[in-house]
Design a protein around this motif. Structure first.
Motif, PDB file in Angstrom:
ATOM      1  N   SER A 171     -12.868 -65.448  89.399  1.00 43.57           N
ATOM      2  CA  SER A 171     -11.646 -66.226  88.881  1.00 43.57           C
ATOM      3  C   SER A 171     -10.502 -65.353  89.104  1.00 43.57           C
ATOM      4  N   VAL A 172     -10.478 -64.456  90.250  1.00 42.49           N
ATOM      5  CA  VAL A 172      -9.279 -63.816  90.644  1.00 42.49           C
ATOM      6  C   VAL A 172      -8.583 -64.377  92.012  1.00 42.49           C
ATOM      7  N   SER A 173      -7.411 -64.630  91.854  1.00 37.53           N
ATOM      8  CA  SER A 173      -6.975 -65.289  93.255  1.00 37.53           C
ATOM      9  C   SER A 173      -6.200 -64.101  93.965  1.00 37.53           C
ATOM     10  N   ASN A 174      -5.903 -64.558  95.066  1.00 32.62           N
ATOM     11  CA  ASN A 174      -5.194 -63.814  95.997  1.00 32.62           C
ATOM     12  C   ASN A 174      -3.777 -64.221  96.194  1.00 32.62           C
ATOM     13  N   SER A 175      -2.785 -63.303  96.154  1.00 34.42           N
ATOM     14  CA  SER A 175      -1.598 -63.929  96.307  1.00 34.42           C
ATOM     15  C   SER A 175      -1.028 -64.660  97.608  1.00 34.42           C
ATOM     16  N   GLY A 176      -1.790 -64.104  98.620  1.00 32.98           N
ATOM     17  CA  GLY A 176      -1.496 -64.979  99.921  1.00 32.98           C
ATOM     18  C   GLY A 176      -2.236 -66.263  99.930  1.00 32.98           C
ATOM     19  N   ASP A 177      -2.892 -66.891  98.989  1.00 37.27           N
ATOM     20  CA  ASP A 177      -3.374 -68.017  98.796  1.00 37.27           C
ATOM     21  C   ASP A 177      -2.885 -69.132  98.959  1.00 37.27           C
ATOM     22  N   TYR A 178      -1.207 -68.975  98.658  1.00 36.90           N
ATOM     23  CA  TYR A 178      -0.390 -70.276  98.328  1.00 36.90           C
ATOM     24  C   TYR A 178       0.669 -70.068  99.199  1.00 36.90           C
ATOM     25  N   ASN A 179       1.540 -71.077  99.539  1.00 38.85           N
ATOM     26  CA  ASN A 179       2.611 -71.467 100.162  1.00 38.85           C
ATOM     27  C   ASN A 179       3.613 -72.211  99.425  1.00 38.85           C
ATOM     28  N   VAL A 180       4.810 -71.917  99.344  1.00 38.92           N
ATOM     29  CA  VAL A 180       5.906 -72.451  98.538  1.00 38.92           C
ATOM     30  C   VAL A 180       7.006 -72.817  99.442  1.00 38.92           C
ATOM     31  N   ALA A 181       7.041 -74.339  99.559  1.00 40.37           N
ATOM     32  CA  ALA A 181       8.337 -75.004 100.291  1.00 40.37           C
ATOM     33  C   ALA A 181       9.238 -75.710  99.360  1.00 40.37           C
ATOM     34  N   VAL A 182      10.592 -75.588  99.639  1.00 40.72           N
ATOM     35  CA  VAL A 182      11.499 -76.239  98.741  1.00 40.72           C
ATOM     36  C   VAL A 182      12.505 -76.999  99.335  1.00 40.72           C
ATOM     37  N   THR A 183      12.801 -78.318  98.837  1.00 40.03           N
ATOM     38  CA  THR A 183      13.861 -79.153  99.342  1.00 40.03           C
ATOM     39  C   THR A 183      14.742 -79.273  98.143  1.00 40.03           C
TER      40      THR A 183
END
Length: 173
Positions: free
Chosen positions: A29-41
């Motif tokens: 149940s532990v995630s990795n901080s590199g598992d996600y990308n955040v894009a902003v418009t």
């Protein structure tokens, strides 16, 4: 560092996706901080902010919360009360100006001016925020991504100081 300029057009500004800094691979149940990308418009008037969060790793845990620090311009910072509408994946957002219980993100160590979104199981999340006035872009805002039993802090783009024309309009009233 990105230099961002706005014109008087109705076009929005797409900011480069930010990859959350990598840490050790994790299991269960532990995630990795590199598992996600955040894009902003951001809309040209700075009133509408769209956050698109995607899994950078196919097997990444689903998010349960996304938290944005709004304290990016002292007393003129955006607040929860300045949000006039918000959606997550097209549905009304379940959001709060409080961490509540159980996230383990410890946002109060950095700020008491934030917004927490509860998000549902998905492979990507599109969060659209509409503010009652326009904001410049802060390139050093803090966010938290909660997935599984992990909470990862990251720097993202978020509302900074109010756009000048809002104050100019108010002073002419």
């Amino acid at each position: 560092m990105s230099i961002i300029t706005f014109s008087c057009s109705d076009e929005s500004v797409n900011l480069e996706p930010l990859s959350i800094a990598n840490s050790k691979r994790s299991i269960n149940s532990v995630s990795n901080s590199g598992d996600y990308n955040v894009a902003v418009t951001v809309s040209s008037d700075g009133t509408e902010w769209t956050y698109t969060i995607t899994r950078a790793v196919t097997k990444a845990k689903s998010l349960s919360h996304f938290i944005i620090d709004l304290n990016n311009c002292g007393q003129d910072s955006a607040t929860f009360a300045d949000i006039i509408s918000a959606t997550v994946n097209g549905n009304p957002a379940n959001m709060s100006p409080s961490e509540g219980s159980g996230t383990g993100c410890d946002t109060q160590e950095i700020t008491t001016n934030f917004i927490k979104f509860d998000v549902q199981e998905a492979t990507s999340w599109v969060i659209i925020l509409k503010y009652n006035r326009g904001y410049e872009i802060s390139t050093t805002a803090t966010s938290w991504l909660k997935a599984g039993t992990s909470c990862h802090q990251a720097v993202i783009y978020a509302p900074g100081c109010p756009k000048g024309d809002v104050f100019e309009e108010l002073s002419t009233l």
